[in-house]
Scaffold this motif. Sequence first.
Motif, PDB file in Angstrom:
ATOM      1  N   VAL A 331      19.603 -37.950   9.105  1.00 32.82           N
ATOM      2  CA  VAL A 331      19.258 -37.033   8.027  1.00 32.82           C
ATOM      3  C   VAL A 331      19.335 -35.606   8.582  1.00 32.82           C
ATOM      4  N   SER A 346      13.508 -34.410   3.867  1.00 34.09           N
ATOM      5  CA  SER A 346      14.241 -35.600   3.386  1.00 34.09           C
ATOM      6  C   SER A 346      13.821 -36.852   4.142  1.00 34.09           C
ATOM      7  N   THR A 347      13.491 -36.694   5.437  1.00 30.86           N
ATOM      8  CA  THR A 347      13.094 -37.872   6.223  1.00 30.86           C
ATOM      9  C   THR A 347      11.896 -38.568   5.564  1.00 30.86           C
ATOM     10  N   THR A 348      10.911 -37.762   5.106  1.00 28.86           N
ATOM     11  CA  THR A 348       9.712 -38.343   4.475  1.00 28.86           C
ATOM     12  C   THR A 348      10.096 -39.070   3.191  1.00 28.86           C
ATOM     13  N   ILE A 351      11.901 -42.326   4.093  1.00 33.24           N
ATOM     14  CA  ILE A 351      10.974 -43.316   4.649  1.00 33.24           C
ATOM     15  C   ILE A 351      10.142 -43.933   3.524  1.00 33.24           C
ATOM     16  N   LEU A 366      10.241 -43.867  11.703  1.00 32.22           N
ATOM     17  CA  LEU A 366      10.632 -42.454  11.610  1.00 32.22           C
ATOM     18  C   LEU A 366      10.667 -41.810  12.995  1.00 32.22           C
ATOM     19  N   GLU A 368      11.363 -37.789  14.289  1.00 31.31           N
ATOM     20  CA  GLU A 368      11.786 -36.414  13.998  1.00 31.31           C
ATOM     21  C   GLU A 368      11.098 -35.442  14.941  1.00 31.31           C
ATOM     22  N   VAL A 391      14.960 -43.893  10.876  1.00 31.54           N
ATOM     23  CA  VAL A 391      15.350 -42.737  10.061  1.00 31.54           C
ATOM     24  C   VAL A 391      15.092 -41.528  10.942  1.00 31.54           C
ATOM     25  N   SER A 392      16.150 -40.769  11.244  1.00 28.01           N
ATOM     26  CA  SER A 392      15.976 -39.718  12.246  1.00 28.01           C
ATOM     27  C   SER A 392      16.823 -38.486  11.957  1.00 28.01           C
ATOM     28  N   THR A 393      16.359 -37.362  12.462  1.00 28.68           N
ATOM     29  CA  THR A 393      17.189 -36.162  12.480  1.00 28.68           C
ATOM     30  C   THR A 393      18.107 -36.280  13.702  1.00 28.68           C
TER      31      THR A 393
END
Length: 472
Positions: A331, A346-348, A351, A366, A368, A391-393
């Motif tokens: 993301v 967006s990550t939140t 998730i 998650l 980040e 889900v990661s930056t």
Amino acid sequence: MVCFCGAPACVVPCRPSISNILLYSSRNLSPGLPNAVSLTSLLLFSHFSAPKASPALYRRAHAAAAPTLREICSGSVPEHILQRAEEIGYVVPTAVQNQSLPLLLSGRDCILHAQTGSGKTLAYLLLVFSALDFNRSVVQALIVVPTRELGMQVTKVARALATMPKGYEGTRTCTVMALLDGGMLKRHRSWLKAEPPQIVVATIGSLCQMLEKHALKLEAMRVLVIDEVDFMFNSSKQVHLLRKLLTSYSAISGRQTILASATIPQHNRFVHDCVQQKWTKNDVVHVHVNPVEPMPSNLCHKFVICSRKERLQTLLYLLQKDMPKSGIVFVGEQSEKSKKLGQPPSTTLIIEFLRASYGGCLEVILLEEEMNFNARATSFSELRERGCLLVSTDIASRGFDLPQTTHIYNFDLPRSAVDYLHRAGRTGRIPFSKDKCSVTSLITKEERFVLQRFENVLMFQCEELVLESLTN
Ligand SMILES: Nc1ncnc2c1ncn2[C@@H]1O[C@H](COP(=O)(O)OP(=O)(O)OP(=O)(O)O)[C@@H](O)[C@H]1O
């Protein structure tokens, strides 16, 4: 300086007018190793806990005419490290190890430039162990990394190699310190004072603090490694200290310098700068493996065109269809504007959406930048132990080694072709494996040309996926 390119018997001089051109015929492992797939899956099946390599594995490596790691390293790397490497499952060298280790072990400075997942870490760690005086309690090797996660990972591999194998009880080993951002630097200061470790793995921020406080002494440093070097030089915050590190603290004549990355834009210029700026010795070697194919060939690239509103549903559909063994959803960073408006990142959103609607067997985790050290460390170790959906930056895009990852999803397109390559390189990381892994980008119609630009720069092809059930 010389550039060693991965193509058989090919040498590309970086600056022909001042180069010594050496002919180097590489024994590129993969094409000449018919049984490499089964051999390596055997070796890698139980990462870090593989049983000691059997004589059969040696025979097969010999039959394929590839020198083993032991053959390349014996006489330079201590026997207990070699034995431990074999216990872990490192027997046959990857192409970058095959090409770089003879040079590294002969004392040359090297720029290791090879695809993601090609095994650069083991190449420089074996050099580090060859250079250590195990009887001296002083910092002799410094490995600088861009993120805490990569730091934890490199530390883990170094400690696994430094663990004494059976039969070597009583032999003096070495200690590895992880000096990472957000860690307990006060405790590390006492440790450095009481009994300095031989190897330090550090992020630049923590390193800077320790050097400013004169807690860390680098005069006895024999090996300096900068991992993900292009990333480090691109970050304006880090570049000042990086330059200082390369030119001060220890004389380049007395130390070996290794700069590693899968991407070194304008690499000829970079090699030239290394010599001009005296970051490396004059005879630095540019080991460039597979220069015509920057992207691992076992990756399958796809894209789905959907509107921004449809993106979450599209992601869910893909996950349910692909059923990844383990996957990463990348993301983009939250914009300053969105932060000011108090919107959630967006990550939140992703998730929360996935935890509510993804019914698959993988846990959604998650990772980040904003998370604290302990939460990030937990995400990292959970991910290593078993498959999950991360889900990661982009903090997970550099160096992160999760060999079980089969699927990458670009929920947001990366900013550049280089970033695309590093994200994509989080999958397809089992050396010698021909198993296909996939990278799927979720894009709007307008973003198609951006992806096309990445395809041109990185020389890969992306196939369009038309998702029937979403359009009906
Ligand atoms: N000789 C070997 N035999 C078997 N497995 C290996 C060997 N060398 C490395 N590996 C494994 O290959 C994987 C990738 O290695 P590594 O993380 O060093 O890649 P890298 O080149 O640093 O990639 P990146 O550029 O993405 O950081 C790791 O899981 C590592 O354990």
